[in-house]
Design an enzyme around this catalytic site. Structure first.
Site, PDB file in Angstrom:
ATOM      1  CG  HIS A 243      70.439  84.856  58.387  1.00  9.54           C
ATOM      2  ND1 HIS A 243      69.694  84.183  57.445  1.00  9.54           N
ATOM      3  CD2 HIS A 243      69.974  86.124  58.390  1.00  9.54           C
ATOM      4  CE1 HIS A 243      68.802  85.006  56.916  1.00  9.54           C
ATOM      5  NE2 HIS A 243      68.952  86.193  57.479  1.00  9.54           N
ATOM      6  CD  GLU A 244      71.358  88.986  60.879  1.00 12.73           C
ATOM      7  OE1 GLU A 244      70.299  88.384  61.110  1.00 12.73           O
ATOM      8  OE2 GLU A 244      71.453  89.928  60.066  1.00 12.73           O
ATOM      9  CG  HIS A 247      71.709  89.854  55.465  1.00 13.19           C
ATOM     10  ND1 HIS A 247      70.860  89.773  54.384  1.00 13.19           N
ATOM     11  CD2 HIS A 247      71.017  89.343  56.510  1.00 13.19           C
ATOM     12  CE1 HIS A 247      69.709  89.241  54.748  1.00 13.19           C
ATOM     13  NE2 HIS A 247      69.775  88.963  56.043  1.00 13.19           N
ATOM     14  CD  GLU A 271      66.560  87.911  54.556  1.00 10.07           C
ATOM     15  OE1 GLU A 271      66.450  89.139  54.544  1.00 10.07           O
ATOM     16  OE2 GLU A 271      67.253  87.318  55.414  1.00 10.07           O
ATOM     17  CG  HIS A 373      59.764  89.846  60.432  1.00 13.94           C
ATOM     18  ND1 HIS A 373      60.157  89.124  61.544  1.00 13.94           N
ATOM     19  CD2 HIS A 373      60.843  89.874  59.637  1.00 13.94           C
ATOM     20  CE1 HIS A 373      61.398  88.742  61.406  1.00 13.94           C
ATOM     21  NE2 HIS A 373      61.841  89.184  60.256  1.00 13.94           N
TER      22      HIS A 373
HETATM   23  C1  LIG Z   1      68.783  96.862  57.784  1.00 13.51           C
HETATM   24  C2  LIG Z   1      68.047  95.567  57.721  1.00 13.51           C
HETATM   25  O1  LIG Z   1      66.880  95.452  58.025  1.00 13.51           O
HETATM   26  N1  LIG Z   1      68.746  94.516  57.258  1.00 13.51           N
HETATM   27  C3  LIG Z   1      68.094  93.206  57.092  1.00 13.51           C
HETATM   28  C4  LIG Z   1      68.889  92.384  56.086  1.00 13.51           C
HETATM   29  C5  LIG Z   1      68.821  93.021  54.717  1.00 13.51           C
HETATM   30  O2  LIG Z   1      67.695  93.104  54.203  1.00 13.51           O
HETATM   31  O3  LIG Z   1      69.872  93.438  54.213  1.00 13.51           O
HETATM   32  C6  LIG Z   1      68.105  92.468  58.432  1.00 13.51           C
HETATM   33  O4  LIG Z   1      69.146  92.391  59.036  1.00 13.51           O
HETATM   34  N2  LIG Z   1      66.958  91.901  58.851  1.00 13.51           N
HETATM   35  C7  LIG Z   1      66.870  91.235  60.144  1.00 13.51           C
HETATM   36  C8  LIG Z   1      66.546  89.737  60.030  1.00 13.51           C
HETATM   37  C9  LIG Z   1      66.882  89.040  61.353  1.00 13.51           C
HETATM   38  C10 LIG Z   1      66.492  87.550  61.465  1.00 13.51           C
HETATM   39  C11 LIG Z   1      65.049  87.282  61.070  1.00 13.51           C
HETATM   40  O5  LIG Z   1      64.212  88.134  61.253  1.00 13.51           O
HETATM   41  N3  LIG Z   1      64.773  86.038  60.595  1.00 13.51           N
HETATM   42  C12 LIG Z   1      63.358  85.650  60.375  1.00 13.51           C
HETATM   43  C13 LIG Z   1      63.236  84.404  59.485  1.00 13.51           C
HETATM   44  C14 LIG Z   1      64.384  83.474  59.500  1.00 13.51           C
HETATM   45  C15 LIG Z   1      64.381  82.400  60.382  1.00 13.51           C
HETATM   46  C16 LIG Z   1      65.427  81.483  60.349  1.00 13.51           C
HETATM   47  C17 LIG Z   1      66.468  81.651  59.429  1.00 13.51           C
HETATM   48  O6  LIG Z   1      67.465  80.728  59.360  1.00 13.51           O
HETATM   49  C18 LIG Z   1      66.476  82.733  58.573  1.00 13.51           C
HETATM   50  C19 LIG Z   1      65.437  83.649  58.625  1.00 13.51           C
HETATM   51  C20 LIG Z   1      62.700  85.362  61.735  1.00 13.51           C
HETATM   52  O7  LIG Z   1      63.443  85.353  62.727  1.00 13.51           O
HETATM   53  O8  LIG Z   1      61.488  85.192  61.745  1.00 13.51           O
HETATM   54  C21 LIG Z   1      66.653  87.115  62.917  1.00 13.51           C
HETATM   55  C22 LIG Z   1      67.657  86.030  62.959  1.00 13.51           C
HETATM   56  C23 LIG Z   1      67.772  85.487  61.557  1.00 13.51           C
HETATM   57  C24 LIG Z   1      67.438  86.652  60.678  1.00 13.51           C
HETATM   58  C25 LIG Z   1      67.379  89.134  58.904  1.00 13.51           C
HETATM   59  O9  LIG Z   1      68.603  89.114  59.002  1.00 13.51           O
HETATM   60  O10 LIG Z   1      66.751  88.678  57.906  1.00 13.51           O
HETATM   61 ZN   LIG Z   2      68.259  87.974  56.821  1.00 20.02          ZN
END
Ligand SMILES: CC(=O)N[C@@H](CC(=O)O)C(=O)NC[C@H](CC1(C(=O)N[C@@H](Cc2ccc(O)cc2)C(=O)O)CCCC1)C(=O)O
Ligand SMILES: [Zn+2]
Length: 493
Positions: A243-244, A247, A271, A373
């Site tokens: 996932h990361e 991005h 996402e 979040h």
């Molecule tokens: C500088 C900055 O902020 N960068 C942004 C990216 C950007 O905007 O460029 C970023 O890195 N955001 C962090 C965030 C992290 C995670 C997340 O928060 N996931 C959600 C929902 C979810 C759940 C399951 C799934 O499969 C996918 C998503 C949760 O855990 O509730 C945790 C692990 C997974 C993704 C992310 O990567 O989206």
């Molecule tokens: Zn993400």
């Protein structure tokens, strides 16, 4: 609020002289692995006590400051500012319509899991009420994959525990990320630049506190891209690494756009990239290709078990992905006032997710703060959008790879793996290179030929599971949906 959230610690269930347990990795592991309802309740309640009350007044202040900033940017409030990027006054109605199309599938998996949990835990799980949120393997009940092993459609079929397999094969954090990179390279996307490996933080540091919530960073110099992740050797973190890195791939594909356009076509696109690749990675076909699945046979039961586990991530997430900003839009618009914060939250949790708290809550608690979040002011509807469009992307790239054909039952969407297929990768690349230089309907059209969000791809992917769940629930005479909760939120005033 981020500091409170990132440093909050609680005491152990059976030993209150151990009081240094953090959300990651300790509490996350307990919610995932414990089968003791009392221990699960303890961790669930204590985490909320450790964060909620300390953030409540700060959050009220944040709402006012955020709305003031929105007004200074010529928006009515933060809700309007957050929705601006979707460039469509009908966007909220589109989301509601997608949810209505997807809700029947959610109701089926919810009813089936409640039936199974009742068999395991007894009356702590009611027959027709919401599911107690602490028994679902995740601190926010947003994904239920950690309780798959006692919910599988065919429990006597092989136990595919990918976390155990990763550990058995001595996967390291580095190998997890190299494996993810290898997939992107295999479809003609880009390898990570050397600075990525030098400057990323991929393991929790021992010498200092750090925000462990995974994240990907674009430094906007066309060269420096990084991931920060407190990686554990688990399947969930293996998926998160993809996932990361998704991005980062998007950052790299649009790096030659003017800075203004170095963003996702909309935030849901950003996402969806990594999760799209994970849809191929998690197929049995692919897991076998990379040696994480030993068994030769792919009989229908094993395939359905795998589809069910993916459904515990993807179908289950939908109502949570929706309600997070349904609550916040109302908060920013003043429809939910501070004294209603917590009880309105639990109303939405019951209405959309069909979950209830393990103990009664009051308006003095502040449970939304238990979710990163909310306290970090990161919008969330992007994930609901992603969970719909990632299947539209998957359908398109799988057709290009000749791995899916609507008229060929031997090529179902849920068994597609685009690994090493450069036609698929090049089609994806064309969309990613646009960044936010074109309205998102133009971007999605480049890859899929459609100009709207469309639930049909997700429903197509899970069709075999939907049919099985309906049959199984009918056979067990299971009540579909949920009655009013006996637990909930009490206004103390
Ligand atoms: C500088 C900055 O902020 N960068 C942004 C990216 C950007 O905007 O460029 C970023 O890195 N955001 C962090 C965030 C992290 C995670 C997340 O928060 N996931 C959600 C929902 C979810 C759940 C399951 C799934 O499969 C996918 C998503 C949760 O855990 O509730 C945790 C692990 C997974 C993704 C992310 O990567 O989206
Ligand atoms: Zn993400």
């Amino acid at each position: 609020m981020e500091k409170i959230y990132s440093t909050a610690k609680i005491c152990a269930f059976d030993n209150n002289s151990t009081c240094d347990l953090a959300l990651e990795p300790e509490l996350t592991q307990t919610l995932a692995n414990s089968r003791n309802p009392e221990e699960l309740k303890h961790v669930w309640v204590e985490w909320r006590n450790a964060v909620g009350p300390h953030c409540r007044l700060l959050f009220e202040e944040y709402v006012d400051l955020s709305n003031e900033a929105a007004r200074l940017n010529n928006f009515t409030n933060t809700a309007e500012s957050w929705l601006d990027g979707y460039e469509d006054p009908q966007f909220r109605q589109q989301i509601e319509s997608l949810w209505e199309q997807l809700k029947p599938l959610y109701l089926q998996i919810h009813a089936y899991v409640r039936f199974q949990l009742r068999k395991k835990y007894g009356d702590v799980v009611s027959e027709k009420g919401p599911i107690p949120a602490h028994l679902l393997g995740n601190m926010w009940a947003q994904r239920w994959r950690n309780v798959a092993q006692f919910n599988l459609p065919y429990p006597d079929k092989e136990e595919v525990d990918l976390t155990a397999e990763l550990r058995a094969q001595n996967y390291t954090v580095d190998k997890i990320f190299r494996t993810a990179e290898d997939f992107f390279k295999s479809i003609n996307l880009t390898e990570m630049p050397q600075t990525f490996w030098e400057r990323s933080i991929l393991e929790k540091p021992k010498d200092r506190e750090m925000v462990c919530h995974a994240s990907a960073w674009d430094f906007y110099d066309r060269k420096d891209f990084r991931i920060k992740q407190c990686t554990a050797i688990t399947m969930e973190h293996f998926t998160t690494a993809h996932h990361e890195m998704g991005h980062v791939e998007y950052f790299i594909q649009y790096k030659n756009q003017p800075v203004k356009f170095r963003r996702g076509a909309n935030s849901g696109f950003h996402e969806a990239v990594g999760d799209l690749i994970s849809l191929s990675v998690e197929s049995r076909k692919h897991l076998r290709k990379i040696g994480l699945l030993k068994s030769e046979s792919d009989d229908p039961e094993n395939v359905l078990n795998n589809l069910f586990q993916i459904g515990l991530d993807k179908i289950v997430f939908l109502p949570f992905g929706y309600l997070m900003d349904l609550w916040r839009w109302d908060v920013f618009e003043g429809k939910i006032t501070p004294d209603e914060y917590n009880c309105k939250w639990w109303e939405l949790r019951e209405k959309y997710q069909g979950v209830e708290p393990p103990v009664n809550r009051t308006d003095q608690d502040f449970d939304p703060a238990a979710k990163y979040h909310i306290i970090a002011s990161v919008p969330y509807i992007r994930y609901f959008v992603s969970f719909v469009i990632q299947f539209q992307f998957h359908r398109a790239v799988c057709e290009k790879a000749g791995q899916y054909d609507a008229n060929d039952p031997s090529k179902p969407l849920h068994e597609c793996d685009i690994y090493q297929n450069t036609e698929a990768g090049n089609a994806l690349k064309k969309m990613l290179q646009l960044g936010s230089s074109r309205p998102w309907p133009d971007a999605i059209e480049v890859l899929t030929g459609q100009r709207t969000m469309d639930a049909s791809a997700l429903l197509e992917y899970f069709k075999p599971l939907h049919k099985w769940l309906e049959q199984e629930n009918k056979k067990n005479k299971v009540f579909i949906g949920w009655e009013k909760s006996t637990k909930g939120c009490v206004n103390t005033k």
